[in-house]
Scaffold this motif. Sequence first.
Motif, PDB file in Angstrom:
ATOM      1  N   LYS A 156       0.821  -1.213   0.000  1.00  0.00           N
ATOM      2  CA  LYS A 156       0.000   0.000   0.000  1.00  0.00           C
ATOM      3  C   LYS A 156       0.854   1.262   0.000  1.00  0.00           C
ATOM      4  CE  LYS A 156      -3.423  -2.147   2.919  1.00  0.00           C
ATOM      5  NZ  LYS A 156      -3.481  -2.358   4.376  1.00  0.00           N
ATOM      6  N   ASN A 157       2.006   1.197   0.690  1.00  0.00           N
ATOM      7  CA  ASN A 157       2.754   2.429   0.970  1.00  0.00           C
ATOM      8  C   ASN A 157       3.997   2.652   0.113  1.00  0.00           C
ATOM      9  OD1 ASN A 157       0.937   2.936   3.056  1.00  0.00           O
ATOM     10  ND2 ASN A 157       2.177   1.807   4.542  1.00  0.00           N
ATOM     11  N   ALA A 158       4.506   1.583  -0.514  1.00  0.00           N
ATOM     12  CA  ALA A 158       5.842   1.701  -1.123  1.00  0.00           C
ATOM     13  C   ALA A 158       5.831   2.459  -2.452  1.00  0.00           C
ATOM     14  CB  ALA A 158       6.463   0.316  -1.303  1.00  0.00           C
ATOM     15  N   TRP A 159       4.655   2.758  -2.986  1.00  0.00           N
ATOM     16  CA  TRP A 159       4.600   3.462  -4.280  1.00  0.00           C
ATOM     17  C   TRP A 159       5.297   4.818  -4.230  1.00  0.00           C
ATOM     18  CZ3 TRP A 159       2.152   8.206  -4.226  1.00  0.00           C
ATOM     19  CH2 TRP A 159       1.335   8.454  -3.112  1.00  0.00           C
ATOM     20  N   LYS A 160       5.411   5.378  -3.021  1.00  0.00           N
ATOM     21  CA  LYS A 160       6.024   6.712  -2.897  1.00  0.00           C
ATOM     22  C   LYS A 160       7.514   6.703  -3.196  1.00  0.00           C
ATOM     23  CE  LYS A 160       3.101   9.030   0.486  1.00  0.00           C
ATOM     24  NZ  LYS A 160       3.027   9.378   1.916  1.00  0.00           N
ATOM     25  N   MET A 161       8.131   5.537  -3.048  1.00  0.00           N
ATOM     26  CA  MET A 161       9.587   5.477  -3.248  1.00  0.00           C
ATOM     27  C   MET A 161       9.906   5.598  -4.739  1.00  0.00           C
ATOM     28  SD  MET A 161      12.227   2.567  -1.858  1.00  0.00           S
ATOM     29  CE  MET A 161      11.665   1.226  -2.906  1.00  0.00           C
ATOM     30  N   LYS A 173      10.689  10.996   4.137  1.00  0.00           N
ATOM     31  CA  LYS A 173       9.681  11.652   3.295  1.00  0.00           C
ATOM     32  C   LYS A 173       8.826  10.641   2.553  1.00  0.00           C
ATOM     33  CE  LYS A 173      12.238  15.555   1.676  1.00  0.00           C
ATOM     34  NZ  LYS A 173      13.500  15.138   1.562  1.00  0.00           N
ATOM     35  N   THR A 174       9.412   9.516   2.179  1.00  0.00           N
ATOM     36  CA  THR A 174       8.652   8.545   1.391  1.00  0.00           C
ATOM     37  C   THR A 174       8.338   7.267   2.168  1.00  0.00           C
ATOM     38  OG1 THR A 174      10.716   7.651   0.530  1.00  0.00           O
ATOM     39  CG2 THR A 174       9.625   9.335  -0.796  1.00  0.00           C
ATOM     40  N   MET A 175       8.941   7.108   3.350  1.00  0.00           N
ATOM     41  CA  MET A 175       8.753   5.866   4.103  1.00  0.00           C
ATOM     42  C   MET A 175       7.989   6.106   5.391  1.00  0.00           C
ATOM     43  SD  MET A 175      12.522   4.217   3.606  1.00  0.00           S
ATOM     44  CE  MET A 175      12.901   3.167   2.204  1.00  0.00           C
ATOM     45  N   VAL A 176       7.474   5.028   5.960  1.00  0.00           N
ATOM     46  CA  VAL A 176       6.712   5.126   7.199  1.00  0.00           C
ATOM     47  C   VAL A 176       7.645   5.131   8.414  1.00  0.00           C
ATOM     48  CG1 VAL A 176       4.951   3.964   8.603  1.00  0.00           C
ATOM     49  CG2 VAL A 176       4.742   3.979   6.107  1.00  0.00           C
ATOM     50  N   LEU A 177       8.685   4.285   8.370  1.00  0.00           N
ATOM     51  CA  LEU A 177       9.695   4.164   9.422  1.00  0.00           C
ATOM     52  C   LEU A 177       9.098   4.068  10.834  1.00  0.00           C
ATOM     53  CD1 LEU A 177      12.286   6.780   8.053  1.00  0.00           C
ATOM     54  CD2 LEU A 177      12.265   4.319   7.635  1.00  0.00           C
ATOM     55  N   PRO A 178       8.440   2.946  11.171  1.00  0.00           N
ATOM     56  CA  PRO A 178       7.877   2.783  12.518  1.00  0.00           C
ATOM     57  C   PRO A 178       8.951   2.996  13.594  1.00  0.00           C
ATOM     58  CG  PRO A 178       7.606   0.761  11.198  1.00  0.00           C
ATOM     59  CD  PRO A 178       8.284   1.747  10.331  1.00  0.00           C
ATOM     60  N   PHE A 179       8.543   3.614  14.714  1.00  0.00           N
ATOM     61  CA  PHE A 179       9.561   4.094  15.651  1.00  0.00           C
ATOM     62  C   PHE A 179      10.229   3.018  16.493  1.00  0.00           C
ATOM     63  CE2 PHE A 179       7.142   3.773  19.522  1.00  0.00           C
ATOM     64  CZ  PHE A 179       5.829   3.983  19.168  1.00  0.00           C
ATOM     65  N   GLY A 180       9.686   1.791  16.481  1.00  0.00           N
ATOM     66  CA  GLY A 180      10.299   0.743  17.307  1.00  0.00           C
ATOM     67  C   GLY A 180      11.584   0.163  16.735  1.00  0.00           C
ATOM     68  N   ILE A 181      11.905   0.489  15.480  1.00  0.00           N
ATOM     69  CA  ILE A 181      13.015  -0.168  14.802  1.00  0.00           C
ATOM     70  C   ILE A 181      14.056   0.866  14.383  1.00  0.00           C
ATOM     71  CG2 ILE A 181      13.631  -1.646  12.824  1.00  0.00           C
ATOM     72  CD1 ILE A 181      10.649  -2.555  12.844  1.00  0.00           C
ATOM     73  N   GLN A 182      15.343   0.483  14.521  1.00  0.00           N
ATOM     74  CA  GLN A 182      16.435   1.365  14.104  1.00  0.00           C
ATOM     75  C   GLN A 182      16.629   1.276  12.592  1.00  0.00           C
ATOM     76  OE1 GLN A 182      19.438   3.035  15.474  1.00  0.00           O
ATOM     77  NE2 GLN A 182      18.090   3.555  17.186  1.00  0.00           N
ATOM     78  N   PHE A 183      16.590   2.383  11.928  1.00  0.00           N
ATOM     79  CA  PHE A 183      16.885   2.414  10.495  1.00  0.00           C
ATOM     80  C   PHE A 183      18.141   3.263  10.277  1.00  0.00           C
ATOM     81  CE2 PHE A 183      12.256   1.730  10.755  1.00  0.00           C
ATOM     82  CZ  PHE A 183      12.184   0.522  10.085  1.00  0.00           C
ATOM     83  N   PRO A 184      18.908   3.088   9.210  1.00  0.00           N
ATOM     84  CA  PRO A 184      18.633   2.214   8.076  1.00  0.00           C
ATOM     85  C   PRO A 184      18.799   0.727   8.423  1.00  0.00           C
ATOM     86  CG  PRO A 184      20.824   3.146   7.861  1.00  0.00           C
ATOM     87  CD  PRO A 184      20.180   3.804   9.049  1.00  0.00           C
ATOM     88  N   TYR A 185      18.051  -0.077   7.718  1.00  0.00           N
ATOM     89  CA  TYR A 185      18.111  -1.525   7.859  1.00  0.00           C
ATOM     90  C   TYR A 185      19.482  -1.996   7.423  1.00  0.00           C
ATOM     91  CZ  TYR A 185      16.382  -6.365   7.482  1.00  0.00           C
ATOM     92  OH  TYR A 185      16.163  -7.697   7.640  1.00  0.00           O
ATOM     93  N   SER A 186      20.063  -2.876   8.256  1.00  0.00           N
ATOM     94  CA  SER A 186      21.384  -3.400   7.942  1.00  0.00           C
ATOM     95  C   SER A 186      21.352  -4.922   7.938  1.00  0.00           C
ATOM     96  CB  SER A 186      22.381  -2.902   9.003  1.00  0.00           C
ATOM     97  OG  SER A 186      23.542  -3.709   9.015  1.00  0.00           O
ATOM     98  N   GLU A 187      21.910  -5.510   6.916  1.00  0.00           N
ATOM     99  CA  GLU A 187      22.108  -6.960   6.872  1.00  0.00           C
ATOM    100  C   GLU A 187      23.519  -7.225   6.376  1.00  0.00           C
ATOM    101  OE1 GLU A 187      21.633  -9.746   7.827  1.00  0.00           O
ATOM    102  OE2 GLU A 187      19.758  -9.416   8.891  1.00  0.00           O
ATOM    103  N   ALA A 188      23.990  -8.443   6.601  1.00  0.00           N
ATOM    104  CA  ALA A 188      25.366  -8.740   6.208  1.00  0.00           C
ATOM    105  C   ALA A 188      25.560 -10.225   5.961  1.00  0.00           C
ATOM    106  CB  ALA A 188      26.330  -8.263   7.297  1.00  0.00           C
ATOM    107  N   LEU A 189      26.569 -10.527   5.179  1.00  0.00           N
ATOM    108  CA  LEU A 189      26.953 -11.909   4.901  1.00  0.00           C
ATOM    109  C   LEU A 189      28.445 -12.046   5.136  1.00  0.00           C
ATOM    110  CD1 LEU A 189      25.101 -12.360   1.471  1.00  0.00           C
ATOM    111  CD2 LEU A 189      24.373 -13.315   3.675  1.00  0.00           C
ATOM    112  N   ARG A 190      28.859 -13.259   5.471  1.00  0.00           N
ATOM    113  CA  ARG A 190      30.283 -13.545   5.488  1.00  0.00           C
ATOM    114  C   ARG A 190      30.734 -13.552   4.026  1.00  0.00           C
ATOM    115  NH1 ARG A 190      31.157 -18.973   8.627  1.00  0.00           N
ATOM    116  NH2 ARG A 190      31.222 -19.722   6.480  1.00  0.00           N
ATOM    117  N   MET A 191      32.013 -13.231   3.778  1.00  0.00           N
ATOM    118  CA  MET A 191      32.469 -13.096   2.390  1.00  0.00           C
ATOM    119  C   MET A 191      32.232 -14.364   1.567  1.00  0.00           C
ATOM    120  SD  MET A 191      33.583 -10.921   0.347  1.00  0.00           S
ATOM    121  CE  MET A 191      34.728  -9.634   0.728  1.00  0.00           C
ATOM    122  N   ASP A 192      32.503 -15.549   2.174  1.00  0.00           N
ATOM    123  CA  ASP A 192      32.315 -16.779   1.390  1.00  0.00           C
ATOM    124  C   ASP A 192      30.834 -17.023   1.076  1.00  0.00           C
ATOM    125  OD1 ASP A 192      31.810 -17.290   4.064  1.00  0.00           O
ATOM    126  OD2 ASP A 192      32.647 -19.321   4.047  1.00  0.00           O
TER     127      ASP A 192
END
Lengths: 236, 265
Positions: B41-46, B125-144
Amino acid sequence: MPTKAVPWIKVVVHVLLLIPVALLFRDYQSGALANQADPVNYITHLTGDWALWILLMSLAVTPVRRIHSSLAWLIRLRRMIGLYAFFYATLHLATYVFLFSGYDTATAIDGLRHGKLGEPFHQFALAWPAIWVDITKRKFIQVGFAAWVILLALTITSPQRVLRWMGGKNWQRLHRLVYLAGIAAVIHYWWLVKTGVTRPLPDTLVLALLLGIRVVFAIMKRVRSGRSVPVTSASV
Amino acid sequence: LTKLNVVQTKYTVSDATTPEPKAQSYNNFYEFGEDKSDPAKNAWKMHDRPWTVKIEGLVKQPQTLDIDKLLSYRPLEQRVYRFRCVEAWSMVIPWDGYPLSELIKFVNPLPSAKYVQFLTAKDSKTMVLPFGIQFPYSEALRMDEAMHPLTLLTFGSYGETLANQQGAPIRVIVPWKYGFKGAKSIVTIRFLDKQPHTTWNDMNSEEYGFYSNVNPNRSHPRWSQARERLLNSNSILPKIRTTDMFNGYSEVASLYNGMDLMKNY
């Protein structure tokens, strides 16, 4: 509100409280439910939401009634609203057992179609180990189930006859457990959402308001009755 | 959504594909709301153009790459992967992209780089960003893990560019891990010598481990991971399937030789 109107209002309340499940059935009939990305998840949330909202409505009856003496007739709707909370809570529990827990409903129904009446029980035996782990290990399931058991007890004891048989004092003592059911339901909600998700907050605030009003009323009553006992040490 | 030129590959599972509307209406993308129907519903703004991806950290030449350059860098392969959410539901989705390893080789990380971190766009400006979560979202992988041929730098699905709610214009898909490991709408790729912080692991490490490999033996504290609801048909009755180790992608097992996967979940 003239007393004569109350039965008609009851009809309206019946219809209103049946709308969520009627819409669900309509969506099932039209295929819209099957087109939902995750119908099971949708049904689970819908029944759980309404169980909690209707429970909150039943808890709102007394405070709203106290706003003005002309609202006294509202008390006559409370039992019925409470029973609907149990109805939706039971649908919610049934959704968990038959659609969520891993119970293979499709195979159970197939079995029935082929005249194998034992198939649903056989499937239940297969799903039971996972359900048992949920019951024994998962706090959010335990607290949700506790809320349902309370509502079950209140439903069984809700007829006038049972009230008379139990005696008003005992009956009232038992039915005060509804506060605990409300608290358990909200905790159930908080424990099931992910950390950081605040979706249960509005329901929690409403519950806190409804229970808080009761505490305030109890204190005011004590003060008005002019007892010299300090309020802080008194049980509310 | 724009149609993409894609080539077929051997990476195709035999299960029926999830209907496209289901894949695009049921998304965990918390930047656009907490409910799984919210992102659609909301992501069209991006705006997914113009879009650039910053390559930084332990690389020979930090740089900023334009999305269209990235998109055309290698032929896009269509890979039909099982997609397993940590919430115990799964889909079967054709993703369009090329191996992340191709990009990594191109940007040339230093030998000291051991981890790759992905940061998602953050725009109040374009996202909802609920206040319970730290943004920006971070994920990671080991190099292999990042270099494994299954790890897909993804630009599309179902032969079209990604819908915004799926993480347009560029995301990562790691099919043997729970879905949240695949960062969406990536703006930064950072090479590091130490394991970086990742969003869900920070929020609740007991529930979301750094590795988050699909593992039927390691229950989520609140539910079993032994089974999943496979969402690939239009039926209200759940299709229950047992969950396979590494989501069935057993070829990655050697990445974790000698590791206790009950501890390194």
